[in-house]
Design an enzyme around this catalytic site. Sequence first.
Site, short mmCIF file in Angstrom:
data_model
loop_
_atom_site.label_atom_id
_atom_site.label_comp_id
_atom_site.label_asym_id
_atom_site.label_seq_id
_atom_site.Cartn_x
_atom_site.Cartn_y
_atom_site.Cartn_z
N LYS A 177 0.85 -1.19 0.00
CA LYS A 177 0.00 0.00 0.00
C LYS A 177 0.88 1.24 0.00
O LYS A 177 1.49 1.58 1.00
CB LYS A 177 -0.92 0.04 1.22
CG LYS A 177 -2.02 1.09 1.03
CD LYS A 177 -2.64 1.57 2.32
CE LYS A 177 -1.82 2.60 3.03
NZ LYS A 177 -1.61 3.85 2.27
N CYS A 286 13.69 10.43 6.79
CA CYS A 286 13.74 9.90 8.16
C CYS A 286 15.12 10.04 8.75
O CYS A 286 15.27 10.24 9.95
CB CYS A 286 13.31 8.44 8.15
SG CYS A 286 14.16 7.45 6.94
N GLU A 387 10.44 15.22 15.61
CA GLU A 387 10.71 15.11 14.18
C GLU A 387 9.80 16.08 13.42
O GLU A 387 8.58 16.00 13.52
CB GLU A 387 10.44 13.68 13.70
CG GLU A 387 10.78 13.50 12.24
CD GLU A 387 10.57 12.07 11.73
OE1 GLU A 387 9.47 11.52 11.92
OE2 GLU A 387 11.50 11.52 11.13
#
Length: 491
Positions: A177, A286, A387
């Site tokens: 997905k 990331c 983050e």
Amino acid sequence: MVVTGMKQMWIGGARVNAIGGRTRQVINPTTGAVLATVPEADADDVRAAVGAARQAFDGGEWRRLTHRDRGQILFRVAEGIRGRAAELAETDSRNMGKPIVEAEFDVTDAAHCFEYYGGLATKIHGETLNVPDNAMSIVVREPVGVVGQIIPWNYPLLMAAWKLGPALAAGCTCVLKPAEQTPLSALILAEILSEAGIPAGVVNIVTGDGPVAGAALVEDPRVDKVAFTGGVDTGRLVMAGAARTVKRTTLELGGKNPNIVFADADFEAAVDGALFGAFANQGEVCSAGSRLLVERTIYPRMLDALAAKVTRIRLGDPMDRETKMGPLVTEEHMQKVLDYIDVGRREGHRVITGGGRATAGALRSGFFVEPTIFADVPPGSRIGQEEIFGPVLAAMPFDTEEDAIRIANDTPYGLAGAVWTRDVFRGVRVLQQIRAGILWLNTYHSTYNEAPWGGYKQSGFGRELGPYGLDAYLEMKQININLNEAPLAWY
Ligand code: NAI
Ligand code: MG
């Protein structure tokens, strides 16, 4: 090139619409205009895809193929990617907003990833153990089964390659997905996979959002393993959902990565590395070096040099080869990043460059944010801890090596980090103390298909890429063969 139009997803080797007939508009973040339309899968579509993957796995056509044949098909996938490289790069660039030069790099890397795992497919082997009996004890490796793979929007094609390459080499069947924001390159990849000879049902691609389609994939009891890359909050939901049927789980969840510069570093290289670490792919990475720790004696000079050189990061249409930073992926994500900039300001931290949305000329219609650097950020502050996943760098000074290590480790994350120094003894000493899975010395962001990718602490667990990434799609079975011809006679 045909980036536009109405797309279909792939289930059981066929192009299909969503059962309920729903669709989603995919947006070009550079203009805000609709780029294409894709089916919007719900739980029924996911169930159909898992059914196809289950049947393909249990039927055995893929897992019983010789390893050499599986490997050769993956080589053909790599060739297929190269054959449509321009289309794939343009698709990711237009859909996600990354500079075309970076998108081209991703395409090359994705082809290499399939090639790497095509080679590794023939090196899957077991072991023979010495056991204290007249017996032969062997360990065999088998595919884990049907895997659900959920990927984010920041490297749409590359994340699909990182997930599918090792799973296919292992003999698994997959339901992938893509992120709802960036489904287009994965749908092109589906065509490439099928043309390369991947049998129907072995790879199914469902386009849909997270809480509906993603959650249905995580919950389906016929899925044996979930591989997830995305935010830490979503990762917790995935882990909890997978727990119900004790699915194997790997999670890659981002970070707040320290980039540490000592006074003896090659100064220009460190300045460039600090900017590249923070602003490559708009900072939507990331492993971005989003915390810059600088030894105090060079800290003022470093801030000046960063502010001067950041002007070379040209914002613009990502399809322009001179562009160094494109728009953020969506308006919503841009707003999240701008909110963080506000938080930093409200908490009184000093902005030395950038600090807002970029709206000059043609940028006005896209979701552009200036490369932004905050100075003197307290390590424990929100913008020093959370983050942001955008072009926002938090710079902070440190005094001693011990300080640097303590600050570097003082977040819940542990994905990546770097050290810049000419003293190799100190460099390695510091890297050994950092609790993170991916580290660099005197460079940033180099990523290799051969090396293990993944985090410590709340950056997740499990490793992708390299032989380690293949292990994550293999089960281990012990088979004990009795060699005593005389029966044991227990009773
Ligand atoms: P997300 O983690 O929600 O999305 C990643 C993938 O998970 C997408 O395919 C999404 O559809 C799916 N998903 C979302 N909710 C789900 C659920 N309940 N069950 C199953 N699948 C689900 O990331 P999002 O919302 O796009 O970004 C939020 C933050 O996450 C970002 O600001 C960033 O900090 C972080 N992030 C980290 C990434 C990484 O590479 N580690 C990539 C993308 C985002
Ligand atoms: Mg989300």
